[in-house]
Scaffold this motif. Structure first.
Motif, short mmCIF file in Angstrom:
data_model
loop_
_atom_site.label_atom_id
_atom_site.label_comp_id
_atom_site.label_asym_id
_atom_site.label_seq_id
_atom_site.Cartn_x
_atom_site.Cartn_y
_atom_site.Cartn_z
N VAL A 187 0.75 -1.21 0.00
CA VAL A 187 0.13 -0.03 0.16
C VAL A 187 0.65 1.15 0.03
O VAL A 187 1.67 1.60 0.75
CB VAL A 187 -0.71 0.18 1.25
N PHE A 188 0.69 2.12 -1.07
CA PHE A 188 1.45 3.39 -1.07
C PHE A 188 0.55 4.68 -0.62
O PHE A 188 -0.77 4.61 -1.01
CB PHE A 188 1.84 3.76 -2.49
N GLY A 189 0.98 5.32 0.46
CA GLY A 189 0.42 6.54 0.72
C GLY A 189 1.26 7.57 0.75
O GLY A 189 2.58 7.50 0.79
N ALA A 190 0.87 9.00 0.53
CA ALA A 190 1.81 9.98 0.42
C ALA A 190 2.45 10.30 1.65
O ALA A 190 3.71 10.72 1.67
CB ALA A 190 0.74 11.28 0.02
N HIS A 191 1.79 10.16 3.06
CA HIS A 191 2.53 10.54 4.20
C HIS A 191 2.40 9.66 5.16
O HIS A 191 1.72 8.57 5.00
CB HIS A 191 1.69 12.06 4.73
N PRO A 192 3.34 9.80 6.27
CA PRO A 192 3.33 8.63 7.29
C PRO A 192 2.02 8.75 8.18
O PRO A 192 1.93 9.27 9.31
CB PRO A 192 4.53 8.89 8.02
N ASP A 193 0.84 8.38 7.46
CA ASP A 193 -0.24 8.32 8.16
C ASP A 193 -1.52 7.99 7.11
O ASP A 193 -2.65 7.39 7.72
CB ASP A 193 -1.01 9.34 8.90
N ASP A 194 -1.25 8.03 5.92
CA ASP A 194 -2.34 7.69 4.81
C ASP A 194 -2.51 6.25 4.77
O ASP A 194 -3.70 5.90 4.69
CB ASP A 194 -1.92 8.38 3.64
N CYS A 195 -1.44 5.48 4.53
CA CYS A 195 -1.89 4.21 4.46
C CYS A 195 -2.66 3.49 5.87
O CYS A 195 -3.62 2.59 5.70
CB CYS A 195 -0.52 3.28 4.52
N GLU A 196 -2.32 4.08 7.01
CA GLU A 196 -2.92 3.58 8.18
C GLU A 196 -4.47 3.90 8.20
O GLU A 196 -5.53 3.38 8.60
CB GLU A 196 -2.47 4.28 9.29
N LEU A 197 -4.79 5.38 7.69
CA LEU A 197 -5.93 5.73 7.48
C LEU A 197 -6.95 4.97 6.66
O LEU A 197 -8.03 4.67 6.81
CB LEU A 197 -6.05 7.11 7.39
N GLU A 198 -6.39 4.78 5.39
CA GLU A 198 -7.25 4.37 4.34
C GLU A 198 -7.11 2.75 4.22
O GLU A 198 -8.17 2.24 3.80
CB GLU A 198 -6.50 4.71 3.07
N ALA A 199 -6.32 2.10 4.92
CA ALA A 199 -6.26 0.60 4.59
C ALA A 199 -5.71 -0.27 6.08
O ALA A 199 -5.38 -1.37 5.87
CB ALA A 199 -5.32 0.28 3.69
N GLY A 200 -5.81 0.84 7.06
CA GLY A 200 -5.14 -0.10 8.36
C GLY A 200 -6.07 -1.29 8.98
O GLY A 200 -5.76 -2.24 9.28
N GLY A 201 -7.45 -1.01 8.53
CA GLY A 201 -8.48 -2.32 8.95
C GLY A 201 -8.17 -3.60 8.20
O GLY A 201 -8.07 -4.59 8.82
N VAL A 202 -8.22 -3.15 6.90
CA VAL A 202 -8.04 -4.36 6.03
C VAL A 202 -6.38 -5.11 6.17
O VAL A 202 -6.57 -6.35 6.01
CB VAL A 202 -8.45 -4.32 4.41
N ALA A 203 -5.45 -4.32 6.47
CA ALA A 203 -4.43 -4.88 6.53
C ALA A 203 -4.35 -5.74 7.68
O ALA A 203 -3.63 -6.68 7.63
CB ALA A 203 -3.20 -3.51 6.65
N ALA A 204 -4.70 -5.37 8.89
CA ALA A 204 -4.84 -6.28 10.17
C ALA A 204 -5.75 -7.31 9.65
O ALA A 204 -5.09 -8.32 10.23
CB ALA A 204 -5.49 -5.42 11.17
N ARG A 205 -6.68 -7.32 8.83
CA ARG A 205 -7.52 -8.47 8.58
C ARG A 205 -6.67 -9.41 7.82
O ARG A 205 -6.58 -10.82 8.13
CB ARG A 205 -8.81 -8.08 7.91
N TRP A 206 -5.86 -8.80 6.79
CA TRP A 206 -4.89 -9.55 5.94
C TRP A 206 -3.77 -10.47 6.87
O TRP A 206 -3.59 -11.67 6.74
CB TRP A 206 -4.33 -8.95 4.86
#
Length: 301
Positions: free
Chosen positions: A35-54
């Motif tokens: 997952v690419f996010g522009a800043h150190p918080d964008d990935c966590e905001l946009e895909a943190g839930g699904v990342a934890a599920r994976w």
């Protein structure tokens, strides 16, 4: 035939070792998502839930911050802020069960250059990604826009052997997806996958809580509600939980029809919070069965 097999088998095994995503469906190996996010918080905001599920299912997820976030604060900047934000996303990675990396590019200065195209291409290849997720290229922030553009620019190059030949090209193009946004022009976000995150909401809340420079300082200052931020640790976590539940609850409501279609009326209406993703028209175009393999949560829910 035996002589041919003796010659060919080592080559086939070597190919499988170098390019495991070629064999993903056959050997049922863990998925690899970047997952690419522009800043150190964008990935966590946009895909943190699904990342934890994976991650809970044993799949491998990496978050990449395209810039170091070194101007994202009203009271500090430069290397001190960059180090603080890098430490924050590393803490998030521990909470979510994933890997995180911050690129050494100044906040607000990301451009779709050839050098950056090569960097993004290498990151996708090195991770041997099955799935690549990023911002859409129509966004309010130039770093968000160009993160999306750079991922798009890498979407074909990742399978071209003579581009960045120092890292082996992927033999199968990943599935590329966009994260959710509210922008309408030139075209609105249209979800192809809506993932319930009720089961990992607590991890997402704790990850956002770990991003203190942004969600207890910078963003409240920008938006004029700094005086509303609690001072105590427990109070802050409770405040963040309420705000996070509201934000991703609104997203679940926005795409309720999709949730009902995917999970049926009873389960679909019961989902409280969700994240959503749109398939990019570049890269591999998955059918419904492939999407279900890449997002293996439908039967679980």
């Amino acid at each position: 035939m035996l002589r041919w097999l003796r010659f060919a088998l080592p080559l086939l095994l070597a190919a499988a070792s170098c390019c495991p995503n070629l064999w993903a469906a056959e050997n049922d190996r863990p998925l690899r998502i970047i997952v690419f996010g522009a800043h150190p918080d964008d990935c966590e905001l946009e895909a943190g839930g699904v990342a934890a599920r994976w991650a809970k299912l044993g799949h491998k997820v990496k978050f990449v911050s395209a810039t170091n976030g070194d101007i994202g604060h009203h009271e500090m900047a430069g290397a001190i802020l960059a180090r603080r934000r890098a430490a924050e996303v590393q803490e998030c990675a521990k909470i979510l069960g994933i890997t995180s990396e911050v690129l050494d590019i100044h906040d607000g200065e990301l451009l779709p250059t050839l050098e950056n195209r090569r960097t993004f291409t290498r990151k996708i290849r090195e991770w041997q990604a099955d799935v690549v997720i990023s911002h859409r290229p129509n966004d309010y922030h130039p770093d968000h826009r160009y993160t999306g553009v750079l991922v798009q620019d890498a979407a074909f190059m990742v399978i071209v052997p003579s581009f960045c030949p120092d890292v082996p090209a992927l033999r199968k193009n990943p599935v590329f997806l966009y994260t959710e946004d509210d922008f309408k022009k030139p075209n609105p976000f249209q979800p192809d996958v809506v993932v319930p995150i009720d089961s990992t909401l607590d991890q997402k809340v704790r990850a956002i809580d770990a991003l203190g420079s942004q969600f207890y300082e910078w963003n409240p200052w920008l938006a004029g509600y700094l005086d509303q931020v609690p001072t105590g640790k427990a109070e802050r976590l409770d405040w963040t939980r309420k705000r996070t539940t509201q934000r991703y609850g609104a997203l679940a409501d926005r795409f309720r029809d999709k949730l009902v279609k995917e999970f049926g009326p009873e389960k679909g209406k019961a989902v409280k919070t969700a994240e959503a993703f749109e398939v990019c028209e570049y890269g591999t175009q998955p059918n419904e069965g492939e999407l279900r393999r890449l997002f293996p949560f439908f039967d679980a829910d």
